[in-house]
Design an enzyme around this catalytic site. Structure first.
Site, PDB file in Angstrom:
ATOM      1  N   HIS A 271       0.864  -1.200   0.000  1.00 37.03           N
ATOM      2  CA  HIS A 271       0.000   0.000   0.000  1.00 37.03           C
ATOM      3  C   HIS A 271       0.891   1.238   0.000  1.00 37.03           C
ATOM      4  CE1 HIS A 271      -3.882   2.083   1.454  1.00 37.03           C
ATOM      5  NE2 HIS A 271      -3.027   3.025   1.102  1.00 37.03           N
TER       6      HIS A 271
ATOM      7  N   HIS B 254       1.667   5.300  -1.750  1.00 36.91           N
ATOM      8  CA  HIS B 254       1.289   6.455  -2.587  1.00 36.91           C
ATOM      9  C   HIS B 254       2.547   7.072  -3.182  1.00 36.91           C
ATOM     10  CE1 HIS B 254      -2.873   6.422  -1.179  1.00 36.91           C
ATOM     11  NE2 HIS B 254      -2.367   6.021  -0.033  1.00 36.91           N
ATOM     12  N   LEU B 255       2.599   7.117  -4.500  1.00 37.00           N
ATOM     13  CA  LEU B 255       3.796   7.658  -5.163  1.00 37.00           C
ATOM     14  C   LEU B 255       3.558   8.991  -5.863  1.00 37.00           C
ATOM     15  CD1 LEU B 255       5.586   4.513  -6.658  1.00 37.00           C
ATOM     16  CD2 LEU B 255       6.317   5.935  -4.741  1.00 37.00           C
ATOM     17  N   ARG B 256       2.285   9.459  -5.899  1.00 35.76           N
ATOM     18  CA  ARG B 256       1.995  10.744  -6.565  1.00 35.76           C
ATOM     19  C   ARG B 256       2.508  10.737  -8.006  1.00 35.76           C
ATOM     20  NH1 ARG B 256      -1.254  10.741  -2.296  1.00 35.76           N
ATOM     21  NH2 ARG B 256      -0.404  11.720  -0.438  1.00 35.76           N
TER      22      ARG B 256
ATOM     23  N   ASN C 243      -4.949   6.854  -6.355  1.00 32.72           N
ATOM     24  CA  ASN C 243      -5.696   8.088  -6.052  1.00 32.72           C
ATOM     25  C   ASN C 243      -4.900   9.338  -6.410  1.00 32.72           C
ATOM     26  OD1 ASN C 243      -3.879   7.631  -3.891  1.00 32.72           O
ATOM     27  ND2 ASN C 243      -5.140   8.814  -2.471  1.00 32.72           N
TER      28      ASN C 243
ATOM     29  N   LYS D 108      -8.869  -0.611  -6.083  1.00 34.43           N
ATOM     30  CA  LYS D 108      -8.961   0.065  -4.796  1.00 34.43           C
ATOM     31  C   LYS D 108     -10.319   0.721  -4.660  1.00 34.43           C
ATOM     32  CE  LYS D 108      -7.575   1.955  -0.891  1.00 34.43           C
ATOM     33  NZ  LYS D 108      -6.456   2.868  -0.684  1.00 34.43           N
TER      34      LYS D 108
ATOM     35  N   HIS E  60     -10.508   0.932   1.368  1.00 36.34           N
ATOM     36  CA  HIS E  60     -10.353   1.981   2.377  1.00 36.34           C
ATOM     37  C   HIS E  60     -11.574   1.832   3.285  1.00 36.34           C
ATOM     38  CE1 HIS E  60      -8.978   5.903   4.003  1.00 36.34           C
ATOM     39  NE2 HIS E  60     -10.209   5.837   4.480  1.00 36.34           N
TER      40      HIS E  60
ATOM     41  N   HIS F 154      -4.832  -0.549   5.871  1.00 32.64           N
ATOM     42  CA  HIS F 154      -4.443   0.245   7.051  1.00 32.64           C
ATOM     43  C   HIS F 154      -5.431   0.085   8.216  1.00 32.64           C
ATOM     44  CE1 HIS F 154      -7.152   2.845   4.820  1.00 32.64           C
ATOM     45  NE2 HIS F 154      -6.229   3.289   4.025  1.00 32.64           N
TER      46      HIS F 154
ATOM     47  N   LEU G 202      -5.534   9.240   7.566  1.00 35.32           N
ATOM     48  CA  LEU G 202      -6.824   8.551   7.563  1.00 35.32           C
ATOM     49  C   LEU G 202      -6.620   7.087   7.206  1.00 35.32           C
ATOM     50  CD1 LEU G 202      -9.042  11.286   5.893  1.00 35.32           C
ATOM     51  CD2 LEU G 202      -9.260  10.412   8.239  1.00 35.32           C
TER      52      LEU G 202
ATOM     53  N   ASP H  28       1.146   2.683   3.502  1.00 36.91           N
ATOM     54  CA  ASP H  28       0.331   3.889   3.314  1.00 36.91           C
ATOM     55  C   ASP H  28       1.188   5.150   3.444  1.00 36.91           C
ATOM     56  OD1 ASP H  28      -1.929   5.281   2.611  1.00 36.91           O
ATOM     57  OD2 ASP H  28      -2.795   5.290   4.621  1.00 36.91           O
TER      58      ASP H  28
ATOM     59  N   HIS I 135       2.752  14.647   1.628  1.00 35.33           N
ATOM     60  CA  HIS I 135       2.096  15.938   1.352  1.00 35.33           C
ATOM     61  C   HIS I 135       3.119  17.009   1.694  1.00 35.33           C
ATOM     62  CE1 HIS I 135      -2.079  14.536   0.806  1.00 35.33           C
ATOM     63  NE2 HIS I 135      -1.802  13.632   1.732  1.00 35.33           N
TER      64      HIS I 135
ATOM     65  N   ALA J 220      -4.542  14.716   5.001  1.00 35.81           N
ATOM     66  CA  ALA J 220      -4.275  13.469   5.722  1.00 35.81           C
ATOM     67  C   ALA J 220      -3.152  12.719   5.023  1.00 35.81           C
ATOM     68  CB  ALA J 220      -5.533  12.609   5.732  1.00 35.81           C
TER      69      ALA J 220
HETATM   70  O1  DOR Z   1      -3.721   9.399   5.350  1.00 37.07           O
HETATM   71  C1  DOR Z   1      -4.008   9.071   4.218  1.00 37.07           C
HETATM   72  N1  DOR Z   1      -3.399   9.605   3.138  1.00 37.07           N
HETATM   73  N2  DOR Z   1      -4.965   8.174   4.059  1.00 37.07           N
HETATM   74  C2  DOR Z   1      -5.442   7.872   2.843  1.00 37.07           C
HETATM   75  O2  DOR Z   1      -6.337   7.090   2.783  1.00 37.07           O
HETATM   76  C3  DOR Z   1      -4.918   8.542   1.630  1.00 37.07           C
HETATM   77  C4  DOR Z   1      -3.574   9.054   1.839  1.00 37.07           C
HETATM   78  C5  DOR Z   1      -3.153  10.037   0.771  1.00 37.07           C
HETATM   79  O3  DOR Z   1      -3.266   9.699  -0.421  1.00 37.07           O
HETATM   80  O4  DOR Z   1      -2.681  11.112   1.102  1.00 37.07           O
HETATM   81 ZN    ZN Z   2      -3.493   4.995   1.280  1.00 35.43          ZN
END
Ligand code: DOR
Ligand code: ZN
Length: 344
Positions: free
Chosen positions: A14, A16-18, A42, A99, A136, A174, A219, A247, A251, A263
């Protein structure tokens, strides 16, 4: 005392690589800490089709030449996802999961699902093709308190879903509550859960006591200490239903330290050290290798990775901030000294 830990893989199920310069800033951390990672879809404009996922995968691997890092791709499920996409995704060989974000549940979830029952045709196709449904697990009902959203998701949505699709592989992502752990433990072999490093470390006091800590906001939100202890117990139990999903969610400082902060917690740089410290504190360091390198692969039907990572007992400081494109990001436990270091 153990001074050195050798891990197969590991796999991060899980991540996130943006994209763009933000991806460029974090993807090498992922390649250092993991051999394979399930990349979440996402993005601002979510990855909804196989073609988009293949292009995204290309963009990722181009950034980390020579590392052998393998992104495993996922598609973002919407109310409109046609069931035909499931076969196309499977045939691509690159996509292992869909997802499900309940609409409005988290970052970039505005395209998410509003009606789970309406998706049952897609779930049937996934069950048939052996693709995994990553969840999620939070309801978005405004009447439900934010600290109860996972528990209510399990009762209202996941329990009926698991009953309707006993052959569909599902991952409660998560997991943050005792109730989530209990449901995964009590479910069939088709049901698993990922556990983040940060949820093994923080409870809701770490978020709110002594001043609000935006860099501990994610989150699902961290819960009471008794829940954190349940997560540590699950992660270190040797139960193959629980495996590593970081996860890690970068940011920028500006997006976190403001009136409506995003989050997400960035654990990507020192990921394996955070997990090793949590397992060590629980007296279960020997359980880390399977959690990080075996159980997830098994669940997804992948061979155990032939890559290896080594952690050594050596202090390493977490920088106060890291470059994030033209901005900065604050890593988890910034300014602290960790007791495990990833060998280069
Ligand atoms: O804290 C989180 N950040 N929870 C998520 O479900 C998404 C993630 C994000 O993409 O920033
Ligand atoms: Zn996530």
């Amino acid at each position: 005392m153990i001074q050195r830990i050798e891990l197969n893989g590991p796999d991060d199920f899980h991540l996130h690589l943006r994209q763009g310069e933000q991806m460029a800033a974090v993807v090498l951390d992922a390649a250092k800490n993991s051999a394979r990672a399930l990349v979440m879809p996402n993005l601002k404009i979510p990855i909804r089709t196989t073609a988009e996922a293949l292009a995204y995968k290309d963009a990722i691997v181009t950034q980390v030449p020579g590392t052998g890092f393998e992104p495993l791709m996922s598609l973002y499920l919407t109310d409109e996802t046609p069931k035909e996409e499931v076969r196309v995704a499977k045939e691509s060989g690159a996509i292992v999961a869909f997802k499900l974000y309940p609409q409005g549940a988290t970052t970039h979830s505005s395209f998410g699902v509003t009606n789970l029952k309406g998706r049952y045709g897609v779930f049937e196709a996934m069950e048939k093709e052996g693709l995994v449904l990553c969840l999620h697990g939070e309801v978005t009902d405004p009447k439900v308190d934010i600290f109860d959203r996972e528990k209510v998701f399990v009762d209202r949505l996941l329990a009926p879903l698991a009953q309707a699709f006993p052959g569909l592989k599902m991952v409660l992502e998560h997991v943050t509550t005792q109730e989530g752990v209990d449901f995964v433990v009590g479910g069939g072999a088709n049901l698993a859960g990922t556990l983040t490093a940060h949820h093994l470390w923080i409870n809701r006091n770490d978020l709110l006591v002594g001043g609000i800590k935006p860099h501990h906001y994610c989150l699902p939100v961290a819960k009471r200490e008794e829940h954190r202890l349940a997560l540590v117990k699950a992660a270190t139990s040797g139960n193959p239903k629980f495996f590593l999903g970081s996860d890690s969610a970068p940011h920028s400082v500006g997006a976190k330290e403001c009136a409506s902060g995003c989050a997400g917690i960035y654990t990507g740089r020192h990921l394996l050290a955070y997990y090793a410290m949590a397992f060590e504190q629980a007296g279960k360091l020997e359980a880390l290798a399977d959690f990080a390198g075996k159980f997830g692969a098994q669940f997804y039907g992948l061979p155990v990775s032939d890559q290896k990572r080594v952690l050594v007992k050596k202090p390493e400081s977490v920088p106060l901030d890291l470059d994030y494109g033209t901005e900065k990001l604050v890593p988890f436990r910034a300014g602290e000294t960790l007791t495990w270091t990833l060998e280069a």
